[in-house]
Motif scaffolding. Structure first.
Motif, short mmCIF file in Angstrom:
data_model
loop_
_atom_site.label_atom_id
_atom_site.label_comp_id
_atom_site.label_asym_id
_atom_site.label_seq_id
_atom_site.Cartn_x
_atom_site.Cartn_y
_atom_site.Cartn_z
N SER A 10 142.66 20.45 63.68
CA SER A 10 143.38 20.50 62.41
C SER A 10 143.70 21.97 62.08
O SER A 10 144.76 22.29 61.60
N ARG A 11 142.72 22.86 62.36
CA ARG A 11 142.96 24.27 62.10
C ARG A 11 144.13 24.77 62.92
O ARG A 11 145.00 25.49 62.43
N SER A 12 144.15 24.37 64.13
CA SER A 12 145.21 24.81 65.02
C SER A 12 146.56 24.27 64.53
O SER A 12 147.56 24.98 64.53
N PHE A 13 146.56 23.01 64.01
CA PHE A 13 147.80 22.44 63.49
C PHE A 13 148.26 23.23 62.26
O PHE A 13 149.42 23.62 62.14
N LEU A 45 157.85 32.94 47.71
CA LEU A 45 157.17 31.89 48.48
C LEU A 45 156.55 32.48 49.75
O LEU A 45 155.42 32.14 50.12
N THR A 46 157.33 33.33 50.42
CA THR A 46 156.82 33.95 51.66
C THR A 46 155.53 34.72 51.37
O THR A 46 154.53 34.57 52.07
N PHE A 47 155.59 35.51 50.30
CA PHE A 47 154.40 36.28 49.97
C PHE A 47 153.23 35.38 49.62
O PHE A 47 152.09 35.62 50.04
N ILE A 48 153.55 34.31 48.87
CA ILE A 48 152.48 33.37 48.52
C ILE A 48 151.89 32.75 49.79
O ILE A 48 150.68 32.67 49.98
N GLY A 49 152.83 32.35 50.71
CA GLY A 49 152.40 31.73 51.99
C GLY A 49 151.49 32.67 52.77
O GLY A 49 150.40 32.30 53.21
N ILE A 50 151.96 33.93 52.88
CA ILE A 50 151.16 34.92 53.62
C ILE A 50 149.80 35.08 52.93
O ILE A 50 148.76 35.12 53.57
N GLY A 51 149.86 35.12 51.64
CA GLY A 51 148.64 35.27 50.86
C GLY A 51 147.67 34.13 51.13
O GLY A 51 146.48 34.35 51.38
N VAL A 52 148.21 32.89 51.10
CA VAL A 52 147.37 31.70 51.31
C VAL A 52 146.75 31.75 52.71
O VAL A 52 145.55 31.54 52.90
N LEU A 53 147.61 32.05 53.71
CA LEU A 53 147.11 32.10 55.09
C LEU A 53 146.02 33.16 55.22
O LEU A 53 144.99 32.93 55.84
N TRP A 82 144.13 34.31 52.88
CA TRP A 82 142.92 33.89 52.18
C TRP A 82 142.13 32.88 53.00
O TRP A 82 140.92 32.98 53.17
N ARG A 83 142.91 31.92 53.54
CA ARG A 83 142.23 30.89 54.35
C ARG A 83 141.55 31.51 55.55
O ARG A 83 140.44 31.15 55.91
N ARG A 136 136.82 33.04 58.35
CA ARG A 136 136.05 34.07 59.04
C ARG A 136 134.68 34.20 58.40
O ARG A 136 133.66 34.26 59.08
N ALA A 137 134.70 34.14 57.09
CA ALA A 137 133.43 34.27 56.36
C ALA A 137 132.51 33.10 56.71
O ALA A 137 131.32 33.28 56.96
N SER A 138 133.11 31.88 56.77
CA SER A 138 132.24 30.73 57.06
C SER A 138 131.77 30.77 58.52
O SER A 138 130.64 30.41 58.81
#
Lengths: 842, 139
Positions: A11-14, A204-212, A214-215, A220-222
């Motif tokens: 799912s992560r890869s998707f 939207l692009t910035f938000i998308g980059i931001g979300v990615l 963050w995720r 990485r943290a987990s």
């Protein structure tokens, strides 16, 4: 574990792929929007131009009409006054009108505009002609004539037409301007919308980059948390394990140790990091790279278990340890994980056990000897004076005392066998002779039981390599059991036969068979049937377990099958020993490759089969190289007519270092093969028709050569049993030279340089270590110290291994020697290849 | 061999530290009246008996004894020229073929395993003696 991790991983890869796709799509969309925006912006610009042009045309039309009116005013002034000065504004108006008309023509026009302009031009030209005519009439006919002409109204009519055309043109322009302005407004709105869309997309692009981002950070943290937890768990296991664990990097220095190691060696954990492993235990003595010294091959470690190594503690003391080594391939090379176990307690227990067994052996046998002796004397010399019932009691006591002796013997035997300390006197023996001796030994018992013994032996010798005494012990165990369980007047049959590469012996009884429940543990200690036939003494319960160990030590197996007649069949097998080649036949029999026409090759192969030499047959030269790639052959029997289909074969054989020295026996059709086979190592040639004696002679010479090609190992030990056992274990792998003291060892080394020397430390004329200095030098001979003595401190560097005689040490010795020989062979091949390349280069 | 006849009494010296086994061996060998047997509880006493004039035709030595083992007694006997060729048998509980071979290599002429059959012990000793004598004559 991996199975659980897979779905989230997928799912992560998707998600990652989808995110990337969106991030790629947004710039594309932005580019498309920018293109659209540009187009709209350009259109907006052209609309403005149109508006400007419209205004300019309207202005020009007004100016044109004004200049015509100015010209008409001037003309009227002249007509009324006759003053030429009034013609000046007329002329100016006419000039302006012409220029303005030209200017109007310069603007791009629609068809309607063009026709309007043409009409305007025609009317204006007509108007100027009319005005010229009136001016002319004023000049020629005076005011009255001119006034009359004016009064005709043609001029006014033309002027009205011009006004009307000008109005029309202005109306058209006004309409067009309105339309253009409307379009412009529309485009401005569109452009504005696109701009907002672009802003939205960028956002939207910035938000998308931001979300990615963050995720990814979140993941990485987990992951880090999971990794930290896993590391903590492993560290806890690492630290709480009782064995000392040491992680060694590819250069041989310690990377990390666990708490047990720290405690075992007495060093604080950090003091050992980056120190060489030999500081605590020398796992890899000798010179060279650590991974080579420790015996790392492509297949892993040659010797993953090391028994009885001397480990050095921080306080200078030495303790015996055993080591289990594992490999851990990492990007910077193979790391070694060593699990070290302090065996000083175990050794102490072993010593106590050995002492105990020795005491048992002596202290139990001694009184039993007295008891059996006394009872025997009683029964024999005084029997006649005893009442029958008392005599029977003496016999019972004697039988049971004998049984106790057997039990003691069996217990000692099984202990020795299971500890790998039983010595075997391996000799080539005919299993039928051993069987006959065993039958003779139990004949008395069978007669007492009224059981008939049947020998069903193969007609030909069944040769095995075995310890006849121990094999008799196996036969006796099986036969005694069979007789014990067979009713009177029934039979016990001993079958000895050969099945392929194994000799097989079976004892078939006519007893009741074995319960299914007991069958699975038949060959374990004290696995006895509860039902012992009336009048029978019980066995010790160790016979089958001992038999299994003895048979295993001979490289064979033992098993039980129910007899078809209802009794039991106990069978064991042993590898057939080839007395010609001096090797077992189970796959290790020497092979020769025959390349000849099929019928002839088959004939030779059959003849060789009788000699217990394996032969493979090919009938084309191209198949020869394929066969060489799959098997090791001691010789090639070659009909040189075979070479017809591949003349390059000789070159291929010659250029392969492992085949270059392969002995070739050539088969020739009447003439000698001569120069044709000159590049091969032809040891003999056999003319047709093939002569069996000639073939045998050639083959015997090849076999002798193969044996001579075996490495020579010198074993120096004053214990002849050890020499025997080692020689037996290495038989077929090497030629063994034996010396029982330093002097004879030196003599042997002077005569024939051995490839490996195994030396005991305690020798009658000195310490084996004295040989080390003499075997070193430029072409040092690898030395293995194989001694019961433990030696504190390091040996000279040329020692390949130090092995202490103990449980299973023989197998370690054999593995070490195999490893050394394999390395020597590899080096020799490389040297040969280099030499060949050098000579080819010349 | 010298002029000895088989009808002569065969002089046997037997050494064992175990008193019970000594008695049994004495009784077992006494079953054959043609044997003249001396029994010693230690190697030292056996050597004393010999020093006092008993010249054995064959020696039976227990292997595991305190102070002097059977091997030590054998070494002492072999050191005396008159006993360099004396038939010597070890009596031991550790008598695998490999052990027997080793004992023979170490100078013994034969091995009798414990426990032995007391009724055939005397016959066994005589057989050994005859075999060894034949061997010595052929040398």
């Amino acid at each position: 574990m991996t199975g659980e991790e897979d779905p989230p991983g997928q799912s992560r890869s998707f998600e990652l792929r989808a995110g990337l796709a969106v991030l790629l799509l947004i710039p594309l969309l932005l580019a498309a929007l920018a293109f659209w925006f540009g187009t709209e912006y350009r259109r907006l610009g052209s609309s403005e131009d149109e508006v400007r042009q419209g205004h300019a045309r309207q202005l020009l039309i007004s100016e044109l009409f004004s200049s015509i009116k100015d010209a008409e005013t001037g003309q009227r002034g002249f007509v009324i006054t006759g003053n030429e000065a009034f013609l000046e504004p007329y002329r100016e108006g006419r000039r302006d009108a012409q220029e303005l008309l030209q200017a109007l023509w310069a603007y791009p026009t629609t068809e309607v505009d063009r026709r309007g302009l043409e009409r305007f031009q025609q009317i204006s030209e007509e108007k100027f002609r009319e005005m010229e005519r009136v001016i002319g009439l004023r000049r020629s006919g005076g005011l009255a004539t001119a006034s009359a002409a004016v009064s005709e109204g043609y001029g006014k009519k033309l002027m009205d037409q011009l006004r009307s055309e000008a109005e029309k043109a202005r109306a058209t322009e006004a309409q067009r301007l309105t339309q253009t302005l409307a379009r412009q407004n529309e485009r401005t709105r569109t452009t504005e919308q696109i701009s907002w869309f672009i802003v939205a997309m960028v956002a939207l692009t910035f938000i998308g980059i931001g979300v990615l981002f963050w995720r990814s950070e979140h993941r990485r943290a987990s992951y880090e948390r999971v990794a930290r937890e896993a590391a903590a768990r492993r560290r806890a296991i690492f630290d709480s394990t009782l064995d000392a664990l040491v992680l060694i990097n590819p250069s041989g220095s310690i990377e990390t140790i666990n708490r047990a190691a720290s405690q075992l060696f007495g060093y604080p954990e950090n003091d050992l990091i980056r120190r060489d492993i030999s500081l605590i235990v020398d796992l890899a003595p000798g010179e060279g790279l650590f991974l080579d010294r420790i015996g790392l091959t492509g297949k892993g470690l040659a010797e993953p278990f090391r028994h009885n190594l001397a480990a050095h503690r921080a306080d200078g003391s030495t303790i015996p340890v055993e080591a289990a080594l594992g490999t851990m391939p990492l990007p910077d090379g193979v790391h070694i994980v060593a699990a070290l176990r302090d065996i000083s307690e175990r050794e102490k227990v072993e010593r106590i056990k050995d002492q105990f067994l020795s005491t048992v052996s002596h202290e139990l046998r001694t009184p039993l000897t007295s008891i059996v002796g006394s009872l025997g004397l009683l029964r024999g010399s005084l029997g006649q004076e005893f009442p029958a019932a008392m005599l029977r009691l003496v016999v019972i006591a004697e039988n049971n005392a004998n049984r106790l002796i057997r039990l003691v013997n069996d217990l000692l035997d099984i202990e020795k066998l299971e500890a790998g300390e039983m010595s075997f006197d391996f000799q080539p023996v005919d299993l039928r002779d051993v069987g006959t001796r065993a039958l003779d030994a139990v004949r008395g018992m069978a007669e007492n039981q009224n059981v008939e013994l049947i020998a069903d032996f193969a007609a030909d010798p069944v040769m095995v390599r075995g310890d006849a005494e121990r094999l008799i012990q196996v036969f006796n165990n099986l036969l005694a059991n069979a007789i014990r369980f067979t009713p009177a007047e029934k039979t016990v049959c001993l079958q000895i036969t050969r099945r392929n590469s194994h000799a097989e012996a079976s004892v078939i009884d006519s007893g009741p068979g074995i319960d299914a429940e007991l069958r699975n543990r038949l060959f374990t200690r004290f696995a006895q049937s509860i039902q012992v036939p009336a009048g029978q003494t019980r066995g010790t319960g160790l016979g089958l377990a001992i038999s299994r160990e003895i048979v295993r030590n001979h490289g064979g197996g033992i098993w039980y099958t129910p007899a078809t007649t209802g009794g039991s069949v106990f069978s064991f097998n042993l590898p057939v020993w080839n007395t010609v080649t001096g090797q077992p036949e189970n796959g290790a029999a020497p092979r020769v490759l025959i390349c000849a026409n099929e019928a002839e090759a088959r004939g030779i192969a059959d003849a060789l089969e009788n000699r217990s030499v394996r032969a493979d047959v090919v009938d084309t030269a191209s198949a020869i190289m394929t066969a060489f790639a799959q098997q090791h052959y001691v010789a090639l029997l070659l009909d040189y007519h075979c070479l017809g289909d591949n003349p390059r074969l000789l070159h291929e054989i010659h250029s392969d270092p492992s085949l270059r020295t392969l002995p070739v026996i050539a088969i020739a059709g009447g003439e000698e093969p001569g120069a044709k086979l000159a590049s091969l190592d032809v040891v003999d040639w056999i003319p047709r028709p093939l002569d069996a004696i000639r073939l045998n002679t050639a083959l015997a010479s090849v076999m002798a050569r193969a044996r001579h090609a075996m490495p020579l190992i010198l074993h120096v030990d004053d214990d002849t049993d050890t020499l025997e056992i080692t020689a037996a274990a290495l038989e077929g792998r090497a030629r063994m030279a034996r010396a029982t003291d330093l002097a004879s060892a030196r003599e042997m080394i002077a005569q024939d340089r051995p490839d490996v020397v195994i030396v005991d430390l305690g020798l009658p004329d000195g310490c084996g270590e004295q040989l080390l200095g003499e075997l070193g030098g430029e072409a040092a001979i690898p030395v293995i110290i194989y001694s019961a003595q433990e030696r504190n401190g390091a040996f000279a560097s040329e020692v390949a291994a130090v092995l202490t005689k103990s449980r299973r040490s023989l197998s370690t010795l054999v593995e070490t020697i195999n490893d050394i020989l394999a390395r020597q062979k590899q080096t020799a091949q490389q040297t040969a290849q280099q030499a060949a390349e050098t000579s080819d280069g010349r | 061999m010298d002029a000895r006849r088989f009808s002569d009494r065969l002089k046997v010296i037997y050494v064992d530290d175990e008193p019970d086994i000594r008695i049994i061996v004495e009784m077992a060998l006494a079953l054959d009246p043609s044997l003249d047997v001396r029994i010693a509880p230690s190697g030292r006493e056996a050597l004393g008996i010999i020093a006092n004039g008993f010249v054995p035709d064959i020696a039976l030595l227990d292997l595991m004894m305190p102070e002097m083992s059977g091997k030590d007694v054998l070494a002492h006997l072999r050191d005396m020229p008159q006993f360099a060729k004396l038939p010597v048998l070890f009596i031991t509980a550790n008598a695998r073929q490999a052990d027997v071979d080793r004992y023979i290599n170490e100078g013994a002429d034969g091995v009798i395993t414990k426990p032995f059959d007391p009724l055939s012990l005397a016959r066994n000793v005589r057989d050994h003696f005859e075999r060894i004598s034949a061997l010595r004559e052929s040398e």
